[in-house]
Design a protein around this motif. Sequence first.
Motif, PDB file in Angstrom:
ATOM      1  N   ARG A  84      43.897  61.888  27.452  1.00 61.32           N
ATOM      2  CA  ARG A  84      42.582  61.894  26.797  1.00 61.32           C
ATOM      3  C   ARG A  84      41.473  62.062  27.828  1.00 61.32           C
ATOM      4  NH1 ARG A  84      42.253  59.295  21.456  1.00 61.32           N
ATOM      5  NH2 ARG A  84      44.353  58.822  20.729  1.00 61.32           N
ATOM      6  N   ALA A  85      41.590  61.357  28.942  1.00 66.88           N
ATOM      7  CA  ALA A  85      40.591  61.479  30.000  1.00 66.88           C
ATOM      8  C   ALA A  85      40.584  62.897  30.571  1.00 66.88           C
ATOM      9  CB  ALA A  85      40.872  60.460  31.106  1.00 66.88           C
ATOM     10  N   THR A  86      41.758  63.499  30.672  1.00 66.44           N
ATOM     11  CA  THR A  86      41.867  64.863  31.176  1.00 66.44           C
ATOM     12  C   THR A  86      41.187  65.844  30.232  1.00 66.44           C
ATOM     13  OG1 THR A  86      43.941  64.357  32.318  1.00 66.44           O
ATOM     14  CG2 THR A  86      43.495  66.676  31.835  1.00 66.44           C
ATOM     15  N   LEU A  87      41.444  65.702  28.950  1.00 69.35           N
ATOM     16  CA  LEU A  87      40.809  66.582  27.970  1.00 69.35           C
ATOM     17  C   LEU A  87      39.293  66.407  27.986  1.00 69.35           C
ATOM     18  CD1 LEU A  87      41.041  68.624  25.670  1.00 69.35           C
ATOM     19  CD2 LEU A  87      41.344  66.704  24.099  1.00 69.35           C
ATOM     20  N   SER A  88      38.834  65.178  28.057  1.00 69.98           N
ATOM     21  CA  SER A  88      37.393  64.929  28.112  1.00 69.98           C
ATOM     22  C   SER A  88      36.771  65.573  29.343  1.00 69.98           C
ATOM     23  CB  SER A  88      37.110  63.414  28.113  1.00 69.98           C
ATOM     24  OG  SER A  88      37.454  62.840  26.873  1.00 69.98           O
TER      25      SER A  88
END
Length: 205
Positions: free
Chosen positions: A65-69
């Motif tokens: 999720r942090a990567t996508l954000s």
Amino acid sequence: MTSRRGDGTPTFTEQARRGQLIECTIDLISTKGFPATSLAAIAERAGLSKAAVLYHFSSKDNLTRATLSYVLERFTSYVEEKVAAAPDPHAAVVAYVRAMVGYQRDNRRHVRVITEMLLDDADGTRLKNPGGHDTAGRWNTLADLLAAGQRAGALREFDPPTVALAIGGAIDGVIGHWLVHPDLDLDAAADELETFTLYAIEKRA
């Protein structure tokens, strides 16, 4: 994640490690696919133990999720910067189209992360939407630009959401083809997309 500082703010070293883990995750998702990107694989790519990865991100889900954000924030910032520099609403629409293509041309790994994590797979059995990212309304910014151009009297009358979907679909189609056939000249494609867009929105006698 909790910080060793104790105030919830990551230290410089922690921020650097988090950035490294996000880059490793981008590499793996863009080359191996989202399902094959395991926590163990990320740890191996980063040269860390799984425990060390979990210190910074409590789960694979939180890390991805942090990567996508991270990817979406950079994509959005790039497009917003190009649009903000446009001198008028008409030019802002053109800047948006070219920025959408230009960023994806220059950041192929990011495109792979977005398509792997947010879009349906071929048979429609998987729709990823980590973190509640709005995939249905992702052309709303373009629709708003089109509506602003109409209010300024620079564009013909049409339904902005419908035309935004049409232009967005054309961009998606070009990028999707390029991902499979990387020899496609995206600069030439951007020229054609600009012509397509202008024909769809400009007033005609």
